[in-house]
Write a protein that holds these residues in place. Structure first.
Motif, PDB file in Angstrom:
ATOM      1  N   ALA B 211      24.725  40.556 -62.800  1.00 15.35           N
ATOM      2  CA  ALA B 211      24.583  39.934 -61.478  1.00 15.35           C
ATOM      3  C   ALA B 211      24.613  38.433 -61.680  1.00 15.35           C
ATOM      4  O   ALA B 211      24.135  37.940 -62.704  1.00 15.35           O
ATOM      5  N   LEU B 212      25.159  37.731 -60.715  1.00 10.97           N
ATOM      6  CA  LEU B 212      25.318  36.294 -60.867  1.00 10.97           C
ATOM      7  C   LEU B 212      25.134  35.642 -59.507  1.00 10.97           C
ATOM      8  O   LEU B 212      25.586  36.184 -58.493  1.00 10.97           O
ATOM      9  N   GLY B 220      28.453  21.753 -46.713  1.00 17.36           N
ATOM     10  CA  GLY B 220      28.047  22.207 -45.392  1.00 17.36           C
ATOM     11  C   GLY B 220      26.726  21.562 -45.044  1.00 17.36           C
ATOM     12  O   GLY B 220      26.231  20.719 -45.797  1.00 17.36           O
ATOM     13  N   PRO B 221      26.134  21.954 -43.928  1.00 15.92           N
ATOM     14  CA  PRO B 221      24.879  21.321 -43.502  1.00 15.92           C
ATOM     15  C   PRO B 221      23.686  21.691 -44.383  1.00 15.92           C
ATOM     16  O   PRO B 221      22.658  21.025 -44.340  1.00 15.92           O
ATOM     17  N   ALA B 222      23.819  22.735 -45.194  1.00 19.38           N
ATOM     18  CA  ALA B 222      22.720  23.157 -46.068  1.00 19.38           C
ATOM     19  C   ALA B 222      23.336  23.724 -47.343  1.00 19.38           C
ATOM     20  O   ALA B 222      24.501  24.115 -47.349  1.00 19.38           O
ATOM     21  N   PRO B 223      22.541  23.775 -48.427  1.00 17.64           N
ATOM     22  CA  PRO B 223      23.065  24.420 -49.633  1.00 17.64           C
ATOM     23  C   PRO B 223      23.368  25.880 -49.319  1.00 17.64           C
ATOM     24  O   PRO B 223      22.679  26.491 -48.504  1.00 17.64           O
ATOM     25  N   VAL B 224      24.387  26.425 -49.975  1.00 20.65           N
ATOM     26  CA  VAL B 224      24.836  27.756 -49.557  1.00 20.65           C
ATOM     27  C   VAL B 224      25.261  28.589 -50.763  1.00 20.65           C
ATOM     28  O   VAL B 224      25.850  28.072 -51.709  1.00 20.65           O
ATOM     29  N   ARG B 225      24.944  29.883 -50.716  1.00 18.18           N
ATOM     30  CA  ARG B 225      25.399  30.797 -51.764  1.00 18.18           C
ATOM     31  C   ARG B 225      26.814  31.273 -51.455  1.00 18.18           C
ATOM     32  O   ARG B 225      27.155  31.517 -50.300  1.00 18.18           O
ATOM     33  N   ALA B 226      27.591  31.430 -52.515  1.00 16.52           N
ATOM     34  CA  ALA B 226      28.947  31.968 -52.357  1.00 16.52           C
ATOM     35  C   ALA B 226      28.868  33.461 -52.639  1.00 16.52           C
ATOM     36  O   ALA B 226      29.178  33.931 -53.735  1.00 16.52           O
ATOM     37  N   GLU B 230      30.168  35.949 -55.666  1.00 16.78           N
ATOM     38  CA  GLU B 230      29.200  36.673 -56.494  1.00 16.78           C
ATOM     39  C   GLU B 230      29.606  38.150 -56.610  1.00 16.78           C
ATOM     40  O   GLU B 230      29.568  38.734 -57.697  1.00 16.78           O
ATOM     41  N   SER B 231      30.009  38.732 -55.462  1.00 11.66           N
ATOM     42  CA  SER B 231      30.433  40.153 -55.475  1.00 11.66           C
ATOM     43  C   SER B 231      31.683  40.344 -56.319  1.00 11.66           C
ATOM     44  O   SER B 231      31.836  41.369 -56.990  1.00 11.66           O
ATOM     45  N   ARG B 236      31.829  42.797 -63.813  1.00  6.21           N
ATOM     46  CA  ARG B 236      33.120  42.551 -64.467  1.00  6.21           C
ATOM     47  C   ARG B 236      32.980  41.526 -65.594  1.00  6.21           C
ATOM     48  O   ARG B 236      31.991  40.813 -65.683  1.00  6.21           O
ATOM     49  N   THR B 237      33.989  41.469 -66.427  1.00  3.52           N
ATOM     50  CA  THR B 237      34.069  40.448 -67.463  1.00  3.52           C
ATOM     51  C   THR B 237      34.804  39.252 -66.863  1.00  3.52           C
ATOM     52  O   THR B 237      35.771  39.436 -66.112  1.00  3.52           O
ATOM     53  N   LEU B 238      34.348  38.053 -67.198  1.00  2.24           N
ATOM     54  CA  LEU B 238      34.907  36.855 -66.554  1.00  2.24           C
ATOM     55  C   LEU B 238      36.253  36.477 -67.172  1.00  2.24           C
ATOM     56  O   LEU B 238      36.386  35.454 -67.844  1.00  2.24           O
ATOM     57  N   SER B 239      37.242  37.288 -66.908  1.00  6.33           N
ATOM     58  CA  SER B 239      38.610  36.985 -67.353  1.00  6.33           C
ATOM     59  C   SER B 239      39.207  35.967 -66.386  1.00  6.33           C
ATOM     60  O   SER B 239      38.698  35.787 -65.275  1.00  6.33           O
ATOM     61  N   PRO B 240      40.290  35.321 -66.772  1.00 12.79           N
ATOM     62  CA  PRO B 240      40.929  34.381 -65.837  1.00 12.79           C
ATOM     63  C   PRO B 240      41.262  35.036 -64.494  1.00 12.79           C
ATOM     64  O   PRO B 240      41.122  34.403 -63.442  1.00 12.79           O
TER      65      PRO B 240
END
Lengths: 179, 293
Positions: B211-212, B220-226, B230-231, B236-240
């Motif tokens: 999980a990440l 934006g007007p506030a800090p925000v999670r992407a 994340e999903s 998964r493995t962080l391949s290109p």
């Protein structure tokens, strides 16, 4: 209307008792009430870095602190550092390298350089630039200022008998190595 | 550039601060490090009749493990994020972000509680506490409560703090050896407000992401999670190719503002560039060290 309130603090080693308006910045107090005009007020919003002083040994903006907040604390100005010759070598290097033109930013530059060099070791030019990133100079283009700080750091190392790339003290310490 | 006149009260305890707040009928501000509040008073964007100095309240100081969580007192200064061994060990993302917070002299005075309570959308630590899934400890006249960083940042300078409440500490689950983190931002000059910035922290099983969490600032007007990104990387493995998938989702989560320097499209592009760099860093670390885990 707010009245004046009593404060007591140490300024350059002397105890100062005074009555101040709460809205008076430490910078205005030093300059207007104590006549210590070495501290320069430029932007008065924490951007230019000309007003830096040491609060309990750490560099802070005297425009971003009210004099009442310094109650019971120790403040040291560029005058105090000069008087006890804690920055004599930095000042000499600034002079030799012509690291100032109008000189407005110089007190803040000296306070930043003092704090940086008091951590010990010889900072890289990138670290010097990073440390000076909050000090604006509109005359010199910074090159000579970085040179002067770099030169002082190396000379201090030589005098302390440390290797040029050695890290003499723990990072983050604010011990005054001139005291 | 001088503040309007105000009265000053130094609180010695939380109760003392709440009492002063009640007496002022709310026409007051709490003062901690003051590195954002004082400029705003100097510019007369605010003109309270009373400043309540909370910088001396012992309850809000100190960094250490309490009941299995890292408790960071709200009065902890930004500079301490760079020097505290507890922060380096248990919350390294804060340490990675700290050099980007303003300049050294501001970091000597500004506090983590102050920057989170103010919630400037360009500030680093609000995004970092989102990425860390931190909890915030809040005290008010009615008692203490805890809230998740998720949901705390509601809008421009708008948080879940009720009038009179004080953020007293930040609680972070200690960094685990399976965790990895990265922080970076793009700014014109060192210490300037970021055009875009982001912090990421995730748990890995060897090279695979369990999980990440990804949190952006200045978009934006506030800090925000992407959350879509994340999903896209979960499990998964962080391949290109996986990183590219994550980058491609950012427009679903980020709604960056346009200003005189940076268009909306540029900011979104830079957010993708930044995310690519951060996930690339985690991928390299996982590849180099993950095999041993």
């Amino acid at each position: 209307m707010s009245g004046r309130v009593p404060v007591s603090m140490s300024v350059d080693g002397r105890t100062v008792d005074a009555l101040v308006e709460p809205r008076t910045s430490l910078g205005d107090f030093l300059r207007n009430d104590l006549g210590l005009t070495g501290t320069h007020l430029g932007c008065e919003m924490g951007v230019c870095g000309a007003c830096l002083v040491l609060l309990d040994g750490q560099a802070i903006h005297s425009c971003l602190m009210y004099a009442v907040q310094a109650n019971g604390r120790a403040v040291e100005t560029v005058e105090g550092l000069t008087e006890r010759r804690a920055i004599a070598d930095i000042q000499k290097a600034f002079h030799e390298r012509n690291a100032l033109q109008c000189g407005f930013c110089t007190p803040g530059m000296l306070v930043t350089a003092y704090e940086l060099l008091s951590h010990g070791g010889a900072p890289s030019r990138a670290e010097i630039r990073d440390a000076l990133s909050g000090n604006y100079c509109r005359c010199t283009g910074y090159e000579a200022i970085v040179d002067a700080v770099d030169q002082t750091a190396k000379e201090r190392q030589k005098q302390a008998g440390c290797p040029q790339d050695g890290r003499a003290a723990a990072p983050g310490g604010t011990k005054d190595n001139a005291a | 550039m001088k503040a309007r006149a105000f009265e000053y009260a130094k609180a010695t305890s939380l109760q003392d601060a709440f009492d002063a707040f009640a007496r002022a009928s709310g026409d007051c501000c709490y003062l901690a490090g003051g590195q954002s509040l004082i400029p705003s008073l100097s510019l007369r964007l605010q003109a309270p009749s009373l400043l309540i100095d909370i910088s001396g309240i012992g309850d809000m100081r100190g960094v250490g493990i309490v009941d299995g969580m890292l408790r960071i007192g709200a009065l902890t200064r930004h500079a301490e994020m760079l020097t505290s061994p507890e922060i380096a060990r248990h919350a390294p993302l804060l340490r990675l972000a700290a050099p980007h917070v303003a300049h050294p002299a501001i970091r000597n005075k500004g506090t983590i509680g102050g920057t989170i309570a103010l919630a400037d959308p360009a500030a680093e630590f609000p995004a970092v506490v989102l990425a860390l899934d931190a909890e915030l400890e809040i005290a008010g006249p009615g008692g203490r409560r805890r809230t998740k960083a998720d949901g705390f940042f509601k809008g421009l300078y708008e948080t879940g703090l009720e009038p009179g409440e004080i953020l007293t500490a930040i609680l972070v689950r200690p960094f685990d050896k399976r965790d990895r983190c990265a922080f970076d931002e793009l700014a014109r000059r060192r210490g300037d407000y970021a055009i875009v910035g982001a912090g990421v922290q995730g748990r890995f099983h060897a090279e695979q992401v369990e999980a990440l969490r990804i949190a952006f600032l200045s978009v934006g007007p506030a800090p925000v999670r992407a959350r879509n990104a994340e999903s896209a990387v979960r499990g998964r493995t962080l391949s290109p190719a996986v990183i590219a998938d994550a980058q491609a989702t950012l427009h679903l989560d980020l709604d960056p503002a346009e200003d005189a320097q940076t268009s909306r499209a540029t900011r979104l592009h830079l957010a993708r560039v930044l995310l690519g760099r951060l996930l690339g860093k985690l991928a390299r670390e996982a590849r180099n060290e993950g095999g041993r885990a």
